[in-house]
Design a protein around this motif. Structure first.
Motif, short mmCIF file in Angstrom:
data_model
loop_
_atom_site.label_atom_id
_atom_site.label_comp_id
_atom_site.label_asym_id
_atom_site.label_seq_id
_atom_site.Cartn_x
_atom_site.Cartn_y
_atom_site.Cartn_z
N ALA A 1 0.83 -1.22 0.00
CA ALA A 1 0.00 0.00 0.00
C ALA A 1 0.86 1.26 0.00
O ALA A 1 0.46 2.28 -0.57
CB ALA A 1 -0.93 -0.01 1.21
N PHE B 1 3.76 0.71 -3.42
CA PHE B 1 3.23 0.55 -4.78
C PHE B 1 1.89 1.26 -4.92
O PHE B 1 1.82 2.36 -5.47
CB PHE B 1 3.13 -0.95 -5.12
CG PHE B 1 2.77 -1.24 -6.54
CD1 PHE B 1 1.55 -1.83 -6.86
CD2 PHE B 1 3.64 -0.92 -7.58
CE1 PHE B 1 1.22 -2.10 -8.19
CE2 PHE B 1 3.31 -1.18 -8.91
CZ PHE B 1 2.09 -1.77 -9.22
N THR B 2 0.83 0.65 -4.44
CA THR B 2 -0.47 1.28 -4.49
C THR B 2 -1.40 0.64 -3.47
O THR B 2 -1.19 -0.51 -3.08
CB THR B 2 -1.10 1.15 -5.90
OG1 THR B 2 -2.36 1.84 -5.90
CG2 THR B 2 -1.37 -0.31 -6.26
N ASP B 3 -2.43 1.38 -3.07
CA ASP B 3 -3.44 0.79 -2.18
C ASP B 3 -4.68 0.38 -2.97
O ASP B 3 -5.66 -0.10 -2.38
CB ASP B 3 -3.82 1.76 -1.04
CG ASP B 3 -4.53 2.99 -1.56
OD1 ASP B 3 -5.07 3.75 -0.73
OD2 ASP B 3 -4.55 3.21 -2.79
N HIS B 4 -4.65 0.55 -4.30
CA HIS B 4 -5.79 0.11 -5.11
C HIS B 4 -5.31 -0.59 -6.38
O HIS B 4 -5.45 -0.10 -7.49
CB HIS B 4 -6.76 1.25 -5.44
CG HIS B 4 -6.11 2.43 -6.12
ND1 HIS B 4 -5.39 3.38 -5.43
CD2 HIS B 4 -6.05 2.80 -7.42
CE1 HIS B 4 -4.94 4.29 -6.28
NE2 HIS B 4 -5.31 3.96 -7.49
N PRO B 5 -4.73 -1.78 -6.20
CA PRO B 5 -4.25 -2.51 -7.38
C PRO B 5 -5.42 -2.97 -8.23
O PRO B 5 -6.56 -3.04 -7.75
CB PRO B 5 -3.55 -3.72 -6.75
CG PRO B 5 -4.26 -3.92 -5.47
CD PRO B 5 -4.68 -2.58 -4.99
N GLU C 1 -2.58 1.34 -14.51
CA GLU C 1 -1.29 1.77 -13.99
C GLU C 1 -0.75 0.81 -12.91
O GLU C 1 0.45 0.61 -12.78
CB GLU C 1 -1.49 3.15 -13.36
CG GLU C 1 -0.23 3.96 -13.18
CD GLU C 1 -0.53 5.31 -12.54
OE1 GLU C 1 -1.71 5.71 -12.44
OE2 GLU C 1 0.44 5.95 -12.12
N TRP C 2 -1.65 0.23 -12.15
CA TRP C 2 -1.23 -0.54 -10.98
C TRP C 2 -1.48 -2.03 -11.19
O TRP C 2 -2.21 -2.67 -10.45
CB TRP C 2 -1.98 -0.02 -9.73
CG TRP C 2 -1.85 1.45 -9.56
CD1 TRP C 2 -2.84 2.37 -9.70
CD2 TRP C 2 -0.64 2.16 -9.27
NE1 TRP C 2 -2.33 3.63 -9.49
CE2 TRP C 2 -0.99 3.54 -9.22
CE3 TRP C 2 0.69 1.80 -9.04
CZ2 TRP C 2 -0.06 4.53 -8.95
CZ3 TRP C 2 1.61 2.80 -8.76
CH2 TRP C 2 1.24 4.14 -8.73
N MET D 1 -5.01 -2.05 1.97
CA MET D 1 -5.30 -1.93 0.54
C MET D 1 -6.81 -1.93 0.34
O MET D 1 -7.54 -2.63 1.04
CB MET D 1 -4.67 -3.09 -0.23
CG MET D 1 -3.16 -2.96 -0.33
SD MET D 1 -2.34 -4.47 -0.82
CE MET D 1 -2.94 -4.67 -2.47
#
Lengths: 113, 196
Positions: free
Chosen positions: A10, A13-17, A27-28, A59
């Motif tokens: 999260a 990288f991202t919290d909304h893969p 993007e993710w 996430m």
């Protein structure tokens, strides 16, 4: 073996893969996560003989496409035994998420490399 | 002290003593009546066992039955909540089919709502492990198999790509069929819980 590295998805990288592959247009994607973070850190853990803790808490969801595009592909490349030897999943908020990831690593049936 | 204990202590025991005194008084009034002064030990044991059973049933057996019923009700509530969440997910796809377009927001909505559903499954798993540990493994495995199958359909395949812009008839049917399968599966689990 000890945990010597922690990858907080999260934060790093991202919290909304979302998608599985970069070509899917998101993007993710799992593939991007694998190429940029998971694979290099896993390889280091393998070579260094330690465990990489992957924290998937905080996430907003974790779709199967992302799990299979990252952990599934990793398992296909290195074998589930080797992956599970050097990766530990942390998901205190949602134990089911951890089960799904481990299931995908053990049996990457959702993955089309 | 709970209500049942108070009833026994303040009502039944005094009544039992009062009845004993009354019987003694009647025996004095009726001069020709006599009491057998020898006690048969088997009759006494019979009386004590009867009294013990009479007290055990409300305190222990009823409690076990009611606790069991309460645990089942909690588990069934969790599954009913899960069913409601899954309907929301199904409807995202159905509505996109009706509207003729599937947006990024719809995909995100599905992902986030599955996250909510996962938390419900977690809650159920934890509760059944405590309430019915001997039944928990089989029931949890069954629930997870159903759940993961539906989740994989809606967060793994073509719907997970940015090129998925429309829900066609085929995918809508697949979604409805898959939802029906998990709904039936969960309702079957509810029936099984009733029989635990």
């Amino acid at each position: 073996m000890n945990i010597e590295d922690t990858l907080v998805v999260a934060k790093e990288f991202t919290d909304h893969p979302a998608a599985r592959y970069i070509a899917d247009g998101d993007e993710w994607s799992g593939e991007r996560f694998l190429n940029e973070l998971l694979l290099p850190r896993f390889t280091k853990a393998m070579e260094g003989g330690y465990i990489l803790l992957v924290d998937v808490d905080k996430m907003q969801g974790c779709p199967t496409s992302f799990i299979s595009g990252s952990f599934g592909v990793l398992s296909l490349q290195y074998g589930s035994k080797e992956v599970l030897k050097h990766i530990e999943i942390k998901s205190e908020d949602n134990p089911i998420r951890k089960e799904r990831i481990i299931q995908e690593i053990t049996d990457p049936t959702n993955t089309n490399p | 002290m709970n209500f049942q204990s108070k009833i026994v202590l303040y009502i039944f025991i005094p009544i039992a003593f009062a009845l004993g005194i009354l019987v003694r008084k009647f025996s004095e009034i009726l001069p020709n009546s006599t009491f057998q002064t020898q006690i048969n030990i088997l009759d006494l044991a019979n009386l004590l066992v009867s009294l013990l059973i009479a007290f055990m049933i409300p305190f222990f057996v009823t409690k076990i039955i009611e606790d069991n019923r309460g645990v089942k009700a909690c588990l069934i509530d969790e599954l009913r909540d899960l069913l409601k969440i899954l309907i929301k997910i199904r409807d995202v796809v159905s509505n996109a089919h009706i509207n003729g377009s599937f947006k990024v927001a719809d995909r995100d909505n599905i992902i986030y709502t599955f996250d909510e559903a996962e938390l419900k499954v977690n809650s159920f798993q934890e509760q059944i492990r405590v309430g019915f540990p001997e039944k928990s493994k089989k029931t949890n495995n069954k629930l997870k198999a159903l759940f993961f199958e539906y989740q994989n359909l809606l967060t793994s395949r073509e719907i997970a790509t940015s090129t998925f812009k429309k829900v066609d008839d085929r995918f809508n049917r697949e979604n409805n069929t898959a939802h029906s399968k998990i709904e039936t599966g969960i309702k079957t689990i509810i029936q099984e819980i009733h029989k635990f």
